[in-house]
Design a protein around this motif. Structure first.
Motif, PDB file in Angstrom:
ATOM      1  N   ARG A 238       4.534  14.842   9.704  1.00  0.00           N
ATOM      2  CA  ARG A 238       4.358  15.826   8.637  1.00  0.00           C
ATOM      3  C   ARG A 238       5.674  16.173   7.949  1.00  0.00           C
ATOM      4  NH1 ARG A 238       1.776  21.205  10.408  1.00  0.00           N
ATOM      5  NH2 ARG A 238       2.868  21.905   8.561  1.00  0.00           N
ATOM      6  N   HIS A 239       6.790  15.935   8.628  1.00  0.00           N
ATOM      7  CA  HIS A 239       8.088  16.221   7.993  1.00  0.00           C
ATOM      8  C   HIS A 239       8.815  14.938   7.596  1.00  0.00           C
ATOM      9  CE1 HIS A 239       7.532  20.296   9.500  1.00  0.00           C
ATOM     10  NE2 HIS A 239       7.381  19.824  10.708  1.00  0.00           N
ATOM     11  N   PHE A 240       8.142  13.804   7.693  1.00  0.00           N
ATOM     12  CA  PHE A 240       8.838  12.538   7.447  1.00  0.00           C
ATOM     13  C   PHE A 240       9.283  12.437   5.992  1.00  0.00           C
ATOM     14  CE2 PHE A 240       9.440   8.054   6.666  1.00  0.00           C
ATOM     15  CZ  PHE A 240      10.108   7.646   7.813  1.00  0.00           C
ATOM     16  N   PRO A 241      10.529  12.021   5.771  1.00  0.00           N
ATOM     17  CA  PRO A 241      11.031  11.959   4.391  1.00  0.00           C
ATOM     18  C   PRO A 241      10.541  10.709   3.653  1.00  0.00           C
ATOM     19  CG  PRO A 241      12.770  11.319   5.926  1.00  0.00           C
ATOM     20  CD  PRO A 241      11.579  11.676   6.766  1.00  0.00           C
ATOM     21  N   TYR A 242       9.230  10.649   3.391  1.00  0.00           N
ATOM     22  CA  TYR A 242       8.673   9.474   2.710  1.00  0.00           C
ATOM     23  C   TYR A 242       9.363   9.214   1.375  1.00  0.00           C
ATOM     24  CZ  TYR A 242       4.760   9.218   5.971  1.00  0.00           C
ATOM     25  OH  TYR A 242       3.994   9.086   7.086  1.00  0.00           O
ATOM     26  N   GLY A 243       9.757  10.316   0.706  1.00  0.00           N
ATOM     27  CA  GLY A 243      10.369  10.179  -0.606  1.00  0.00           C
ATOM     28  C   GLY A 243      11.640   9.338  -0.564  1.00  0.00           C
ATOM     29  N   ALA A 244      12.307   9.323   0.621  1.00  0.00           N
ATOM     30  CA  ALA A 244      13.579   8.602   0.743  1.00  0.00           C
ATOM     31  C   ALA A 244      13.371   7.122   1.050  1.00  0.00           C
ATOM     32  CB  ALA A 244      14.425   9.251   1.849  1.00  0.00           C
ATOM     33  N   LEU A 245      12.128   6.675   1.182  1.00  0.00           N
ATOM     34  CA  LEU A 245      11.881   5.280   1.557  1.00  0.00           C
ATOM     35  C   LEU A 245      12.291   4.304   0.460  1.00  0.00           C
ATOM     36  CD1 LEU A 245       8.448   5.162   3.435  1.00  0.00           C
ATOM     37  CD2 LEU A 245      10.718   4.724   4.339  1.00  0.00           C
ATOM     38  N   GLY A 246      12.194   4.733  -0.775  1.00  0.00           N
ATOM     39  CA  GLY A 246      12.555   3.826  -1.873  1.00  0.00           C
ATOM     40  C   GLY A 246      11.322   3.140  -2.456  1.00  0.00           C
ATOM     41  N   THR A 247      11.552   2.408  -3.540  1.00  0.00           N
ATOM     42  CA  THR A 247      10.472   1.754  -4.270  1.00  0.00           C
ATOM     43  C   THR A 247       9.802   0.695  -3.401  1.00  0.00           C
ATOM     44  OG1 THR A 247      12.011   1.958  -6.073  1.00  0.00           O
ATOM     45  CG2 THR A 247       9.973   0.779  -6.553  1.00  0.00           C
ATOM     46  N   TYR A 248       8.479   0.604  -3.516  1.00  0.00           N
ATOM     47  CA  TYR A 248       7.698  -0.279  -2.648  1.00  0.00           C
ATOM     48  C   TYR A 248       8.201  -1.733  -2.662  1.00  0.00           C
ATOM     49  CZ  TYR A 248       3.824  -3.006  -0.831  1.00  0.00           C
ATOM     50  OH  TYR A 248       3.081  -3.909  -0.132  1.00  0.00           O
ATOM     51  N   GLY A 249       8.277  -2.335  -3.846  1.00  0.00           N
ATOM     52  CA  GLY A 249       8.568  -3.770  -3.941  1.00  0.00           C
ATOM     53  C   GLY A 249       9.844  -4.199  -3.234  1.00  0.00           C
ATOM     54  N   PRO A 250      11.002  -3.669  -3.648  1.00  0.00           N
ATOM     55  CA  PRO A 250      12.263  -4.063  -3.004  1.00  0.00           C
ATOM     56  C   PRO A 250      12.294  -3.713  -1.519  1.00  0.00           C
ATOM     57  CG  PRO A 250      12.663  -2.747  -4.996  1.00  0.00           C
ATOM     58  CD  PRO A 250      11.195  -2.774  -4.791  1.00  0.00           C
ATOM     59  N   ARG A 251      11.759  -2.549  -1.164  1.00  0.00           N
ATOM     60  CA  ARG A 251      11.792  -2.119   0.235  1.00  0.00           C
ATOM     61  C   ARG A 251      10.996  -3.084   1.117  1.00  0.00           C
ATOM     62  NH1 ARG A 251       8.261   0.772   3.434  1.00  0.00           N
ATOM     63  NH2 ARG A 251       6.877   1.433   1.756  1.00  0.00           N
ATOM     64  N   VAL A 252       9.781  -3.426   0.670  1.00  0.00           N
ATOM     65  CA  VAL A 252       8.945  -4.321   1.462  1.00  0.00           C
ATOM     66  C   VAL A 252       9.543  -5.727   1.484  1.00  0.00           C
ATOM     67  CG1 VAL A 252       6.661  -5.422   1.525  1.00  0.00           C
ATOM     68  CG2 VAL A 252       6.857  -2.947   1.311  1.00  0.00           C
ATOM     69  N   GLY A 253      10.224  -6.101   0.399  1.00  0.00           N
ATOM     70  CA  GLY A 253      10.909  -7.389   0.386  1.00  0.00           C
ATOM     71  C   GLY A 253      11.945  -7.467   1.504  1.00  0.00           C
ATOM     72  N   VAL A 254      12.733  -6.410   1.670  1.00  0.00           N
ATOM     73  CA  VAL A 254      13.749  -6.365   2.725  1.00  0.00           C
ATOM     74  C   VAL A 254      13.078  -6.419   4.097  1.00  0.00           C
ATOM     75  CG1 VAL A 254      15.522  -4.899   3.795  1.00  0.00           C
ATOM     76  CG2 VAL A 254      15.425  -5.121   1.300  1.00  0.00           C
ATOM     77  N   ALA A 255      11.999  -5.632   4.272  1.00  0.00           N
ATOM     78  CA  ALA A 255      11.298  -5.607   5.565  1.00  0.00           C
ATOM     79  C   ALA A 255      10.730  -6.987   5.894  1.00  0.00           C
ATOM     80  CB  ALA A 255      10.179  -4.558   5.531  1.00  0.00           C
ATOM     81  N   LEU A 256      10.116  -7.636   4.911  1.00  0.00           N
ATOM     82  CA  LEU A 256       9.537  -8.962   5.153  1.00  0.00           C
ATOM     83  C   LEU A 256      10.620  -9.979   5.530  1.00  0.00           C
ATOM     84  CD1 LEU A 256       6.854  -9.043   2.341  1.00  0.00           C
ATOM     85  CD2 LEU A 256       6.409  -9.530   4.747  1.00  0.00           C
ATOM     86  N   ALA A 257      11.771  -9.878   4.883  1.00  0.00           N
ATOM     87  CA  ALA A 257      12.860 -10.800   5.210  1.00  0.00           C
ATOM     88  C   ALA A 257      13.315 -10.596   6.656  1.00  0.00           C
ATOM     89  CB  ALA A 257      14.018 -10.599   4.235  1.00  0.00           C
ATOM     90  N   GLN A 258      13.377  -9.329   7.091  1.00  0.00           N
ATOM     91  CA  GLN A 258      13.760  -9.018   8.475  1.00  0.00           C
ATOM     92  C   GLN A 258      12.742  -9.566   9.462  1.00  0.00           C
ATOM     93  OE1 GLN A 258      15.516  -6.014  10.162  1.00  0.00           O
ATOM     94  NE2 GLN A 258      17.027  -5.661   8.553  1.00  0.00           N
ATOM     95  N   ILE A 259      11.463  -9.380   9.130  1.00  0.00           N
ATOM     96  CA  ILE A 259      10.398  -9.857  10.026  1.00  0.00           C
ATOM     97  C   ILE A 259      10.443 -11.380  10.115  1.00  0.00           C
ATOM     98  CG2 ILE A 259       7.875  -9.989  10.306  1.00  0.00           C
ATOM     99  CD1 ILE A 259       7.808  -7.189   8.817  1.00  0.00           C
ATOM    100  N   GLN A 260      10.655 -12.000   8.975  1.00  0.00           N
ATOM    101  CA  GLN A 260      10.746 -13.468   8.903  1.00  0.00           C
ATOM    102  C   GLN A 260      11.894 -13.986   9.763  1.00  0.00           C
ATOM    103  OE1 GLN A 260       9.268 -15.408   5.741  1.00  0.00           O
ATOM    104  NE2 GLN A 260       9.524 -17.065   7.238  1.00  0.00           N
TER     105      GLN A 260
END
Ligand SMILES: *Cc1c(COP(=O)(O)O)cnc(C)c1O
Ligand code: SF4
Length: 340
Positions: free
Chosen positions: A134-156
């Motif tokens: 409930r207090h998670f700073p979702y707003g600080a996550l950043g824009t979906y596209g670039p953020r998920v791109g970084v996450a996918l590269a890490q998972i890969q």
């Protein structure tokens, strides 16, 4: 990949975006919700007079399941902002489960062997007052596209990862195209052997389980696991049952996790009824979580002693496969820790 329509899904393609409209009509204010339920403010004297940014949010279909339950209804209690949330309690924190230190990239959490959790996006269709994020700073996550791109590269790049869990917020609130793109890209990574989604939408917004979504999940390899989040048998109405049956028919493995909540499900009869209702919907109980000590939720806490007693009573009553595992999540632990 073109999602095919499915014979099993009740909701036709023409109604594909009905769920968005329904979400737009969700209750966001206390008084209209109480009026809808035939209740008056005076019957709920502990209401928070000015709820903060984690406002009330309840889809109308979910609210309809609360009708007739009175002011202490176990579904209503999960969503109604109470003054008790403002009480500061020792030991209750803003980040109770150590999400901050577990982040490998924005929105990518790595706590356990083989598994990583990807926060798909920050929104939910319902605001659960006991939520550990409930207090998670979702707003600080950043824009979906670039953020998920970084996450996918890490998972890969990390071949020790064999399971990716989409959580949130609620991953099923992603638009169909976005969700399809994400799941297809994850499924294409050779070392990702399991895909899991955690969602409350099949019960709080069953219209989200469209033919298109069923078609997408059916065509995925590996087969997806869907962990729903239900705390009380009455959350699983007829529409939820139809949605879950459709998902089960598509070959999705269906599990449930609950949180043990005072005034909601801290009785053996209620827990047994939940397991039985889950089974009717083709879902097996997975975890019963001890409450994460998040600031603002202390009034939901049940003692470990009482929790163990409830589990003993439940085991004496139900077949083993309908008894969830009682666990606690502790920051830094190698797994969700069993309590009984
Ligand atoms: C809960 C959780 C998981 C999943 O744990 P399981 O015991 O496999 O259900 C994975 N990653 C994170 C960060 C979690 O919080
Ligand atoms: S749906 Fe889950 S993440 Fe969203 S508010 Fe409820 S408990 Fe929290």
């Amino acid at each position: 990949m073109v999602a095919r329509s499915s014979a099993h899904c009740q909701i036709e393609a023409a109604a594909t975006d009905a769920w968005r409209r329904e979400l737009g009509q969700a209750f966001t204010q206390v008084d209209p919700l109480l009026e809808f339920l035939g209740l008056h403010r005076d019957q709920v004297p502990t209401l928070d007079p000015e709820p903060g940014p984690f406002r009330l949010l309840v889809p109308r279909g979910f609210a309809a399941l609360m009708r007739g339950g009175g002011p202490a209804d176990p579904l209503l209690r999960q969503v109604l902002p109470l003054a008790a949330e403002r009480v500061l309690t020792a030991g209750f924190r803003h980040d109770p489960v150590g999400d901050g230190p577990a982040a490998r990239a924005p929105g990518l959490l790595r706590k356990y062997a083989e598994r990583a959790l990807l926060m798909a996006q920050g929104a939910c269709a319902v605001h659960c007052r006991y939520c550990f994020r409930r207090h998670f700073p979702y707003g600080a996550l950043g824009t979906y596209g670039p953020r998920v791109g970084v996450a996918l590269a890490q998972i890969q790049a990390d071949t020790t990862l064999h399971e990716v869990i989409l959580s949130g917020g609620d991953p099923l609130l992603l638009a169909d195209d976005t969700l399809e793109d994400l799941l297809t890209r994850l499924a294409a990574i050779p070392h990702v052997r399991r895909l899991r989604l955690h969602s409350r939408l099949p019960l709080v917004l069953p219209s989200r389980i469209t033919a298109r979504l069923c078609g997408l999940l059916r065509t995925l390899t590996p087969r997806p696991v869907l962990v729903i989040h239900t705390n009380h048998a009455r959350e699983l109405g007829a529409a939820a049952q139809a949605a879950l049956t459709a998902l089960g028919t598509e070959g999705v493995t269906l599990l449930n996790q609950s949180v043990l909540l005072r005034g909601v499900n801290d009785d053996v009869t209620g827990l047994a009824a939940l397991s039985e209702r889950l089974f009717d919907c083709g879902v097996l109980p997975y975890y019963l979580h001890q409450l994460d000590p998040v600031q603002g939720a202390a009034h939901f806490a049940v003692s470990d002693r009482q929790a163990r007693r409830l589990m003993d009573a439940l085991r004496a009553r139900l077949p083993g496969y309908l008894v969830p595992r009682l666990v606690r999540e502790s920051a830094g632990a190698p797994c969700k820790e069993p309590l009984s």
